[in-house]
Design a protein around this motif. Sequence first.
Motif, PDB file in Angstrom:
ATOM      1  N   GLN A  66     -33.599  -5.211 -17.060  1.00 56.22           N
ATOM      2  CA  GLN A  66     -32.424  -4.459 -16.617  1.00 56.22           C
ATOM      3  C   GLN A  66     -32.802  -3.025 -16.239  1.00 56.22           C
ATOM      4  OE1 GLN A  66     -29.478  -5.675 -15.958  1.00 56.22           O
ATOM      5  NE2 GLN A  66     -29.992  -7.699 -16.746  1.00 56.22           N
ATOM      6  N   HIS A  80     -23.363  -1.859 -10.218  1.00 59.23           N
ATOM      7  CA  HIS A  80     -23.222  -1.052 -11.437  1.00 59.23           C
ATOM      8  C   HIS A  80     -24.356  -1.374 -12.409  1.00 59.23           C
ATOM      9  CE1 HIS A  80     -19.326   0.111  -9.954  1.00 59.23           C
ATOM     10  NE2 HIS A  80     -18.997  -1.168  -9.811  1.00 59.23           N
ATOM     11  N   VAL A  82     -26.499   0.636 -13.808  1.00 62.47           N
ATOM     12  CA  VAL A  82     -26.653   1.585 -14.911  1.00 62.47           C
ATOM     13  C   VAL A  82     -25.827   1.146 -16.110  1.00 62.47           C
ATOM     14  CG1 VAL A  82     -26.305   3.977 -15.620  1.00 62.47           C
ATOM     15  CG2 VAL A  82     -27.138   3.481 -13.321  1.00 62.47           C
ATOM     16  N   TRP A  83     -24.574   0.755 -15.847  1.00 57.97           N
ATOM     17  CA  TRP A  83     -23.715   0.320 -16.944  1.00 57.97           C
ATOM     18  C   TRP A  83     -24.212  -0.986 -17.561  1.00 57.97           C
ATOM     19  CZ3 TRP A  83     -21.088   3.923 -18.960  1.00 57.97           C
ATOM     20  CH2 TRP A  83     -20.564   4.950 -18.175  1.00 57.97           C
ATOM     21  N   THR A  84     -24.760  -1.867 -16.713  1.00 62.37           N
ATOM     22  CA  THR A  84     -25.318  -3.114 -17.229  1.00 62.37           C
ATOM     23  C   THR A  84     -26.513  -2.831 -18.129  1.00 62.37           C
ATOM     24  OG1 THR A  84     -24.615  -4.217 -15.200  1.00 62.37           O
ATOM     25  CG2 THR A  84     -26.219  -5.374 -16.569  1.00 62.37           C
ATOM     26  N   LEU A  86     -27.131  -0.026 -19.762  1.00 59.03           N
ATOM     27  CA  LEU A  86     -26.661   0.630 -20.984  1.00 59.03           C
ATOM     28  C   LEU A  86     -26.012  -0.358 -21.946  1.00 59.03           C
ATOM     29  CD1 LEU A  86     -25.215   3.988 -19.612  1.00 59.03           C
ATOM     30  CD2 LEU A  86     -27.302   3.636 -20.928  1.00 59.03           C
ATOM     31  N   LEU A  87     -25.297  -1.330 -21.422  1.00 64.10           N
ATOM     32  CA  LEU A  87     -24.696  -2.352 -22.271  1.00 64.10           C
ATOM     33  C   LEU A  87     -25.766  -3.195 -22.973  1.00 64.10           C
ATOM     34  CD1 LEU A  87     -22.158  -3.919 -23.233  1.00 64.10           C
ATOM     35  CD2 LEU A  87     -22.515  -5.388 -21.246  1.00 64.10           C
TER      36      LEU A  87
END
Length: 109
Positions: A66, A80, A82-84, A86-87
């Motif tokens: 990721q 998205h 970055v959000w993936t 971070l999750l």
Amino acid sequence: MASIIKFPRSIDSLAPHATRPQIASKYLEGIRGPAIFSGLVEGVWVAIVLVWPVLKWVLSINVVFQLFRMIYQWGRPDVHAVWTFLLHFAVLTALTCFVSLYQPNGKKF
């Protein structure tokens, strides 16, 4: 000379059993929600700990993938990544903390 005061070795010698506050068992008989929740958390913890050596490697490889995906797709506004990333990183961090810091009551591992 100085006077030496000897302190008692246990709490039982300080106060008799009748003067100590006791929790009445009749108030705790109807409470089953916390016991079910703690049993569920303990079961999840045992299941994760049993598969943790393999799960740690799988999640770590996923987080690295990721990370590279996020770097590759950095300029695209419709993705998205970055959000993936971070999750996935938060899940790996939370599971690592859960396995290493949490210890169920009465379990000596």
